[in-house]
Design a protein around this motif. Sequence first.
Motif, PDB file in Angstrom:
ATOM      1  N   GLU A   1      14.099  -2.636   2.489  1.00 35.57           N
ATOM      2  CA  GLU A   1      13.313  -1.436   2.753  1.00 35.57           C
ATOM      3  C   GLU A   1      14.191  -0.292   3.234  1.00 35.57           C
ATOM      4  O   GLU A   1      15.258  -0.485   3.794  1.00 35.57           O
TER       5      GLU A   1
ATOM      6  N   LYS B   1       5.211  14.795   3.364  1.00 36.50           N
ATOM      7  CA  LYS B   1       4.395  13.667   2.908  1.00 36.50           C
ATOM      8  C   LYS B   1       4.372  13.574   1.385  1.00 36.50           C
ATOM      9  O   LYS B   1       4.630  12.509   0.814  1.00 36.50           O
ATOM     10  N   ASP B   2       4.080  14.665   0.709  1.00 38.90           N
ATOM     11  CA  ASP B   2       4.015  14.644  -0.760  1.00 38.90           C
ATOM     12  C   ASP B   2       5.387  14.430  -1.377  1.00 38.90           C
ATOM     13  O   ASP B   2       5.528  13.686  -2.347  1.00 38.90           O
TER      14      ASP B   2
ATOM     15  N   GLY C   1       7.951   7.085  -3.562  1.00 39.67           N
ATOM     16  CA  GLY C   1       7.448   5.753  -3.242  1.00 39.67           C
ATOM     17  C   GLY C   1       7.379   5.439  -1.761  1.00 39.67           C
ATOM     18  O   GLY C   1       6.995   4.339  -1.380  1.00 39.67           O
ATOM     19  N   PHE C   2       7.742   6.394  -0.902  1.00 40.44           N
ATOM     20  CA  PHE C   2       7.598   6.168   0.536  1.00 40.44           C
ATOM     21  C   PHE C   2       6.111   6.144   0.884  1.00 40.44           C
ATOM     22  O   PHE C   2       5.354   7.008   0.448  1.00 40.44           O
ATOM     23  N   VAL C   3       5.732   5.156   1.677  1.00 42.41           N
ATOM     24  CA  VAL C   3       4.339   5.000   2.102  1.00 42.41           C
ATOM     25  C   VAL C   3       4.297   5.122   3.622  1.00 42.41           C
ATOM     26  O   VAL C   3       5.079   4.465   4.326  1.00 42.41           O
ATOM     27  N   GLU C   4       3.412   5.946   4.120  1.00 41.33           N
ATOM     28  CA  GLU C   4       3.295   6.125   5.570  1.00 41.33           C
ATOM     29  C   GLU C   4       2.868   4.810   6.216  1.00 41.33           C
ATOM     30  O   GLU C   4       1.953   4.140   5.744  1.00 41.33           O
ATOM     31  N   ALA C   5       3.575   4.464   7.319  1.00 35.42           N
ATOM     32  CA  ALA C   5       3.323   3.203   8.009  1.00 35.42           C
ATOM     33  C   ALA C   5       2.930   3.421   9.465  1.00 35.42           C
ATOM     34  O   ALA C   5       2.963   2.489  10.255  1.00 35.42           O
TER      35      ALA C   5
ATOM     36  N   GLY D   1       6.467  10.835  -0.605  1.00 35.85           N
ATOM     37  CA  GLY D   1       5.519   9.973  -1.316  1.00 35.85           C
ATOM     38  C   GLY D   1       5.811   9.902  -2.801  1.00 35.85           C
ATOM     39  O   GLY D   1       5.613   8.866  -3.438  1.00 35.85           O
TER      40      GLY D   1
ATOM     41  N   ILE E   1       9.807   2.608   2.050  1.00 32.60           N
ATOM     42  CA  ILE E   1       9.814   2.080   0.679  1.00 32.60           C
ATOM     43  C   ILE E   1      10.186   0.609   0.802  1.00 32.60           C
ATOM     44  O   ILE E   1      11.226   0.277   1.388  1.00 32.60           O
TER      45      ILE E   1
ATOM     46  N   ALA F   1       7.664   6.526   7.321  1.00 30.50           N
ATOM     47  CA  ALA F   1       7.319   6.163   5.948  1.00 30.50           C
ATOM     48  C   ALA F   1       8.378   5.207   5.420  1.00 30.50           C
ATOM     49  O   ALA F   1       9.561   5.339   5.748  1.00 30.50           O
TER      50      ALA F   1
ATOM     51  N   GLU G   1      13.567   3.439   5.313  1.00 30.45           N
ATOM     52  CA  GLU G   1      12.585   4.184   6.094  1.00 30.45           C
ATOM     53  C   GLU G   1      13.063   5.601   6.339  1.00 30.45           C
ATOM     54  O   GLU G   1      14.254   5.890   6.311  1.00 30.45           O
TER      55      GLU G   1
END
Length: 130
Positions: A91, A104-105, A111-115, A108, A128, A126, A93
Motif C-alpha cells: 500500500e 480528493k478528486d 486509485g487512492f481511497v479515503e480511509a 482518487g 492505494i 487516503a 498512503e
Amino acid sequence: MKICDLSVAEDQYDYVAENMWSLVESKFNASFQTRAICLDGKPVGFFMWVPETPKRISIWRFMVDQNYQNNGIGRKALQLALDEIIDGLEEIEICYNPNNPVAKDFYGSFGFVEAGMDSEGEDVLAIIKI
C-alpha cells in the motif's frame, strides 16, 4: 530555478510545506526519498516519500510550482513516482488537508481511497492497496 525557489499559489500555502523543510528533513533521515519534477531539465515541482514499513510508503510532499500548474505536469509526475515506488509494496498512503478542494478528486483518480483521518486528526488519509 532551484527546488527551494518553487512555490504554490498563495491560496495553496496551507496545503503544502515549503520544499526547504522537506529537503532538510531528508538530510537527517536517509530513508526519505526526494525527487525534483523537471520540465525540459528545469525544476518545476518536488516530490518526497517515506518508507513506513517494508510494504508501505507514505507520500509526504508533492507540489508543482504555481507557474506550471494546470498543464498536466502533476498528473504525469505522480504517475511516474507511483511507477517508481510501487515495486514490492502492499500500500501507498498520502494525507491531505480536508479543505483542499482539488486533492480528493485528483488522488482518487489514481486509485487512492479515503480511509479516515491521520493519526493527528488533522488531515485526510487516503490509501492505494496494491
